[in-house]
Design an enzyme around this catalytic site. Structure first.
Site, PDB file in Angstrom:
ATOM      1  N   TRP A 102       0.818  -1.219   0.000  1.00 48.24           N
ATOM      2  CA  TRP A 102       0.000   0.000   0.000  1.00 48.24           C
ATOM      3  C   TRP A 102       0.848   1.264   0.000  1.00 48.24           C
ATOM      4  O   TRP A 102       0.420   2.300  -0.511  1.00 48.24           O
ATOM      5  CB  TRP A 102      -1.000  -0.032   1.155  1.00 48.24           C
ATOM      6  CG  TRP A 102      -1.985  -1.135   0.946  1.00 48.24           C
ATOM      7  CD1 TRP A 102      -2.106  -2.286   1.661  1.00 48.24           C
ATOM      8  CD2 TRP A 102      -2.941  -1.224  -0.114  1.00 48.24           C
ATOM      9  NE1 TRP A 102      -3.085  -3.088   1.114  1.00 48.24           N
ATOM     10  CE2 TRP A 102      -3.614  -2.467   0.028  1.00 48.24           C
ATOM     11  CE3 TRP A 102      -3.289  -0.385  -1.176  1.00 48.24           C
ATOM     12  CZ2 TRP A 102      -4.616  -2.874  -0.849  1.00 48.24           C
ATOM     13  CZ3 TRP A 102      -4.285  -0.784  -2.049  1.00 48.24           C
ATOM     14  CH2 TRP A 102      -4.941  -2.019  -1.878  1.00 48.24           C
ATOM     15  N   ASP A 180      -1.194   6.779   6.307  1.00 43.96           N
ATOM     16  CA  ASP A 180      -2.326   5.924   5.946  1.00 43.96           C
ATOM     17  C   ASP A 180      -2.578   4.969   7.108  1.00 43.96           C
ATOM     18  O   ASP A 180      -1.791   4.064   7.370  1.00 43.96           O
ATOM     19  CB  ASP A 180      -1.976   5.156   4.668  1.00 43.96           C
ATOM     20  CG  ASP A 180      -3.081   4.211   4.214  1.00 43.96           C
ATOM     21  OD1 ASP A 180      -4.064   4.029   4.956  1.00 43.96           O
ATOM     22  OD2 ASP A 180      -2.948   3.637   3.108  1.00 43.96           O
ATOM     23  N   LYS A 204     -12.032  -1.676   7.710  1.00 46.97           N
ATOM     24  CA  LYS A 204     -11.259  -2.621   8.502  1.00 46.97           C
ATOM     25  C   LYS A 204     -11.591  -2.463   9.989  1.00 46.97           C
ATOM     26  O   LYS A 204     -12.049  -3.403  10.619  1.00 46.97           O
ATOM     27  CB  LYS A 204      -9.773  -2.423   8.226  1.00 46.97           C
ATOM     28  CG  LYS A 204      -9.449  -2.584   6.726  1.00 46.97           C
ATOM     29  CD  LYS A 204      -8.056  -2.193   6.375  1.00 46.97           C
ATOM     30  CE  LYS A 204      -7.850  -2.094   4.869  1.00 46.97           C
ATOM     31  NZ  LYS A 204      -8.103  -3.340   4.144  1.00 46.97           N
TER      32      LYS A 204
END
Length: 369
Positions: A102, A180, A204
């Site tokens: 990511w 992030d 999540k």
């Protein structure tokens, strides 16, 4: 009906009480005679719910008043593109530390808008560790320093941020840290005031797929950034209270219910304790297997949220997944970029679920030798 323990990385398991409340309110939300997905986002009921959700999130994460809270569609990947557009002047350098899949995606989204400097990367080592902060190559006058707090696929997490903040503050003055937090938000207390931006997808720890969060220091919104359409200007998003266009109302509602659930359960301090216990149980099952299972991440940066692991023989992968599913343990197949297995043990995963997985792993090892 018996619910399985869902170890999927995202969309991920949601609290059962949240799903039950959503089910009960599906036809008549708050007595309005319609579902939340049918009422106007401009109506008094929805506007009140949106304000309530922001207030709850501020309470959950102890967000200071000098930070704005935005809820956006498009996922964390969209914010990876919007943030350089809003925070960096044309041609300005931005520093990125890449610790997994990511982080690499964030680079791809930012590339059209900023001059990228990869300050450090763990790619050469297969993203099994975070490069030593002392060796990071930062740029003087960078617009910001971007990190991925927790890598969902590779299972690498920043566990000690003090050195990161120290290097971001020297030698040319404070550079805002943009992080992030998609897969570790609300997993433990975080000092929001040390970051410039905390952002991520909700699917999540905070709710369902389809809505994202952006917690941004208000002074950073004063940066001119780059030419962009109004819909991509975070100042405009804030001015319209995250309703510059029609928002994902159902997703926002579920996020709000999930945040309320976390507050009622004891908040981030309570979840930090639970998450530490869950991670300890699962890593013990891996490390205590004599090499039957293995996790390849350096111990100091092992993720508490996403635990990738491999069986000693790939031929056992399919039987492991099939038997796990039969035992009520689903979502364990590893990401295609890495293979193997992955157990995501977010806030909504109960400790009983992790213990059930550890017991299954021990039993599988004994039966399959």
């Amino acid at each position: 009906m018996m619910r399985a323990f869902n170890f999927s990385a995202g969309p991920a398991t949601l609290p059962e009480s949240v799903l039950r409340q959503a089910s009960e309110e599906m036809l008549d939300w708050r007595g309005v005679g319609a579902s939340v997905v049918e009422v106007s986002h401009r109506g008094a009921e929805f506007v009140a719910m949106a304000a309530e959700t922001e207030a709850d999130l501020r309470a959950l994460l102890s967000i200071p008043d000098d930070y704005a809270v935005l809820f956006t569609a498009g996922g964390a990947t969209t914010l990876q593109a919007l943030l350089p557009l809003n925070l960096a002047a044309p041609g300005q350098v931005a520093d990125y530390v890449v610790t997994g899949h990511w982080g690499k995606t964030a680079l791809k989204q930012a590339r059209p808008y900023v001059s990228l400097n990869i300050a450090a990367s763990g790619e050469a080592d297969g993203y099994r560790d975070i490069p030593d902060v002392a060796e990071w190559k930062l740029s003087p006058g960078a617009a910001y320093l971007h990190i991925t707090a927790n890598e969902t696929i590779h299972g690498v997490e920043f566990r000690d941020m003090d050195a990161v903040f120290a290097v971001a503050a020297a030698p040319t003055g404070a550079v805002p840290v943009v992080a992030d937090f998609s897969s570790s938000i609300a997993a433990e207390p975080v000092d929001v005031s040390r970051y410039g931006v905390i952002y991520g997808g909700a699917q999540k720890n905070l709710g369902p797929v389809g809505i994202s969060f952006c917690i941004i220091r208000r002074d950073l919104l004063q940066r001119e950034g780059q030419p962009r359409a109004d819909i991509f200007d975070l100042r405009s998003v804030l001015a319209k209270e995250s309703m510059l266009n029609t928002p994902p109302t159902w997703n926002w509602y579920l996020l709000g219910l999930t945040v309320k659930w976390m507050l009622a359960e004891g908040g981030v301090t309570e979840f930090a304790a639970r998450n530490a216990r869950k991670a300890a149980v699962l890593y013990a099952a891996i490390d205590g297997s004599g090499g039957y299972f293995r996790n390849e991440v350096a111990a100091p940066v092992r993720s508490r949220m996403n635990v990738p692991f491999f069986l000693h023989d790939e031929a056992l992968d399919k039987p492991f997944l099939a038997e796990a599913k039969a035992a009520g343990l689903i979502g364990l197949k590893g990401h295609r970029a890495l293979g193997g297995m992955r157990a995501s043990i977010y806030n909504a995963m109960p400790e009983a679920g992790v213990q059930a997985l550890a017991d299954f792993m021990n039993d599988f090892r004994k039966r399959h030798g």
